[in-house]
Scaffold this motif. Structure first.
Motif, PDB file in Angstrom:
ATOM      1  N   GLY A   1       0.762  -1.301   0.116  1.00 40.46           N
ATOM      2  CA  GLY A   1      -0.019   0.110   0.037  1.00 40.46           C
ATOM      3  C   GLY A   1       0.953   1.359  -0.053  1.00 40.46           C
ATOM      4  O   GLY A   1       1.971   1.355  -0.238  1.00 40.46           O
ATOM      5  N   LEU A   2       0.080   2.380   0.353  1.00 43.98           N
ATOM      6  CA  LEU A   2       1.003   3.560   0.303  1.00 43.98           C
ATOM      7  C   LEU A   2       0.948   4.273   1.909  1.00 43.98           C
ATOM      8  O   LEU A   2       0.076   3.897   2.628  1.00 43.98           O
ATOM      9  CB  LEU A   2       0.183   4.688  -0.451  1.00 43.98           C
ATOM     10  CG  LEU A   2       0.368   6.161  -0.337  1.00 43.98           C
ATOM     11  CD1 LEU A   2       1.830   6.474  -1.020  1.00 43.98           C
ATOM     12  CD2 LEU A   2      -0.886   6.973  -1.019  1.00 43.98           C
ATOM     13  N   VAL A   3       2.046   4.701   2.316  1.00 50.07           N
ATOM     14  CA  VAL A   3       2.450   4.870   3.359  1.00 50.07           C
ATOM     15  C   VAL A   3       3.361   6.036   3.426  1.00 50.07           C
ATOM     16  O   VAL A   3       4.297   6.286   2.534  1.00 50.07           O
ATOM     17  CB  VAL A   3       3.035   3.816   4.259  1.00 50.07           C
ATOM     18  CG1 VAL A   3       4.493   3.355   3.714  1.00 50.07           C
ATOM     19  CG2 VAL A   3       3.135   4.283   5.724  1.00 50.07           C
ATOM     20  N   GLN A   4       3.267   6.799   4.384  1.00 45.79           N
ATOM     21  CA  GLN A   4       4.192   8.124   4.634  1.00 45.79           C
ATOM     22  C   GLN A   4       5.683   7.762   5.040  1.00 45.79           C
ATOM     23  O   GLN A   4       5.767   6.644   5.887  1.00 45.79           O
ATOM     24  CB  GLN A   4       3.557   9.136   5.351  1.00 45.79           C
ATOM     25  CG  GLN A   4       2.390   9.996   4.895  1.00 45.79           C
ATOM     26  CD  GLN A   4       2.050  11.175   5.739  1.00 45.79           C
ATOM     27  OE1 GLN A   4       2.170  11.264   6.911  1.00 45.79           O
ATOM     28  NE2 GLN A   4       1.595  11.849   4.927  1.00 45.79           N
TER      29      GLN A   4
ATOM     30  N   GLY B   1       6.789   5.412   8.412  1.00 47.60           N
ATOM     31  CA  GLY B   1       5.649   4.629   8.590  1.00 47.60           C
ATOM     32  C   GLY B   1       6.027   3.256   8.522  1.00 47.60           C
ATOM     33  O   GLY B   1       7.153   2.840   8.369  1.00 47.60           O
ATOM     34  N   SER B   2       4.964   2.392   8.866  1.00 47.46           N
ATOM     35  CA  SER B   2       5.282   0.801   8.893  1.00 47.46           C
ATOM     36  C   SER B   2       4.226   0.432   8.091  1.00 47.46           C
ATOM     37  O   SER B   2       3.077   0.725   7.485  1.00 47.46           O
ATOM     38  CB  SER B   2       5.127   0.340  10.258  1.00 47.46           C
ATOM     39  OG  SER B   2       6.244   0.871  11.083  1.00 47.46           O
ATOM     40  N   LEU B   3       4.528  -0.822   7.495  1.00 44.63           N
ATOM     41  CA  LEU B   3       3.691  -1.974   6.847  1.00 44.63           C
ATOM     42  C   LEU B   3       4.123  -3.166   6.832  1.00 44.63           C
ATOM     43  O   LEU B   3       5.564  -3.604   7.303  1.00 44.63           O
ATOM     44  CB  LEU B   3       3.695  -1.659   5.081  1.00 44.63           C
ATOM     45  CG  LEU B   3       3.022  -0.458   4.416  1.00 44.63           C
ATOM     46  CD1 LEU B   3       3.434  -0.303   3.098  1.00 44.63           C
ATOM     47  CD2 LEU B   3       1.509  -0.548   4.715  1.00 44.63           C
TER      48      LEU B   3
ATOM     49  N   ASN C   1       9.603  -1.199   9.130  1.00 44.84           N
ATOM     50  CA  ASN C   1       9.485   0.122   9.937  1.00 44.84           C
ATOM     51  C   ASN C   1      10.220   1.077   9.315  1.00 44.84           C
ATOM     52  O   ASN C   1      11.114   0.911   8.534  1.00 44.84           O
ATOM     53  CB  ASN C   1       9.898  -0.355  11.426  1.00 44.84           C
ATOM     54  CG  ASN C   1       8.914  -1.382  11.939  1.00 44.84           C
ATOM     55  OD1 ASN C   1       7.707  -1.275  11.788  1.00 44.84           O
ATOM     56  ND2 ASN C   1       9.366  -2.267  12.952  1.00 44.84           N
TER      57      ASN C   1
ATOM     58  N   THR D   1      10.318   2.168  -1.837  1.00 45.03           N
ATOM     59  CA  THR D   1       9.162   2.277  -2.783  1.00 45.03           C
ATOM     60  C   THR D   1       9.585   1.299  -3.968  1.00 45.03           C
ATOM     61  O   THR D   1      10.663   1.250  -4.583  1.00 45.03           O
ATOM     62  CB  THR D   1       8.831   3.463  -3.277  1.00 45.03           C
ATOM     63  OG1 THR D   1       8.329   4.710  -2.545  1.00 45.03           O
ATOM     64  CG2 THR D   1       7.774   3.466  -4.478  1.00 45.03           C
TER      65      THR D   1
ATOM     66  N   VAL E   1       4.429  -1.269  -2.852  1.00 45.29           N
ATOM     67  CA  VAL E   1       4.709  -0.628  -1.829  1.00 45.29           C
ATOM     68  C   VAL E   1       5.243   0.871  -2.142  1.00 45.29           C
ATOM     69  O   VAL E   1       6.176   0.994  -2.905  1.00 45.29           O
ATOM     70  CB  VAL E   1       5.683  -1.152  -0.875  1.00 45.29           C
ATOM     71  CG1 VAL E   1       6.064  -0.420   0.424  1.00 45.29           C
ATOM     72  CG2 VAL E   1       5.084  -2.559  -0.237  1.00 45.29           C
TER      73      VAL E   1
ATOM     74  N   VAL F   1       6.287   4.532  -0.690  1.00 52.79           N
ATOM     75  CA  VAL F   1       6.496   5.540   0.426  1.00 52.79           C
ATOM     76  C   VAL F   1       6.714   6.907   0.093  1.00 52.79           C
ATOM     77  O   VAL F   1       7.437   7.324  -0.757  1.00 52.79           O
ATOM     78  CB  VAL F   1       7.813   4.987   1.369  1.00 52.79           C
ATOM     79  CG1 VAL F   1       8.143   5.759   2.406  1.00 52.79           C
ATOM     80  CG2 VAL F   1       7.932   3.476   1.620  1.00 52.79           C
ATOM     81  N   SER F   2       5.661   7.644   0.651  1.00 56.14           N
ATOM     82  CA  SER F   2       5.773   9.240   0.104  1.00 56.14           C
ATOM     83  C   SER F   2       6.463   9.841   1.026  1.00 56.14           C
ATOM     84  O   SER F   2       6.682   9.683   2.335  1.00 56.14           O
ATOM     85  CB  SER F   2       4.349   9.787   0.072  1.00 56.14           C
ATOM     86  OG  SER F   2       3.691   9.492   1.262  1.00 56.14           O
TER      87      SER F   2
END
Length: 119
Positions: free
Chosen positions: A10-13, A16-18, A83, A90, A115, A117-118
């Motif tokens: 997904g998209l995360v700043q 962040g974590s996924l 993490n 990305t 994935v 990451v912004s």
């Protein structure tokens, strides 16, 4: 027929974590190494992390201390906890399983999960 089904992208700043998960189903074979690879845009696929059947792990230097790979042998699953994500993480992430079936080496891949990451 063996299937690897990935989830959790997904998209995360940044920061962040996924958590990525991969479930293995299908024909019976002995699973040895389970791992995650990634392919950033315009770049080659690279190994991110691998975990052996004995639980030994190895990581690419760029993710050490931030990512953790784990596996559940009973459920035939492998996960990647990510993490402190950075924009350079990305990529499309692929689950990979290596094993043996009828004394032959086998190598299976998931379909990939994005994935992003912004910053």
């Amino acid at each position: 027929q063996v299937q690897l089904v990935e989830s959790g992208g997904g998209l995360v700043q940044a920061g962040g974590s996924l958590t990525l998960s991969c479930a293995v189903s299908g024909s019976i074979f002995i699973i040895n190494d389970m791992g995650w690879y990634r392919q950033p845009p315009g770049k080659e696929r690279e190994l991110v992390a691998v975990i052996t059947i004995d639980g030994l792990t190895n990581y690419v230097d760029s993710v050490k201390g931030r990512f953790t790979i784990s596996r559940d042998n009973a459920k035939k699953m492998v996960s990647l906890q990510m993490n402190s994500l950075k924009p350079e993480d990305t990529a499309v992430y692929y689950c990979n399983v290596k094993g043996t079936r009828w004394a032959s080496n086998v190598d299976y891949w998931g379909q990939g999960t994005q994935v992003t990451v912004s910053s």
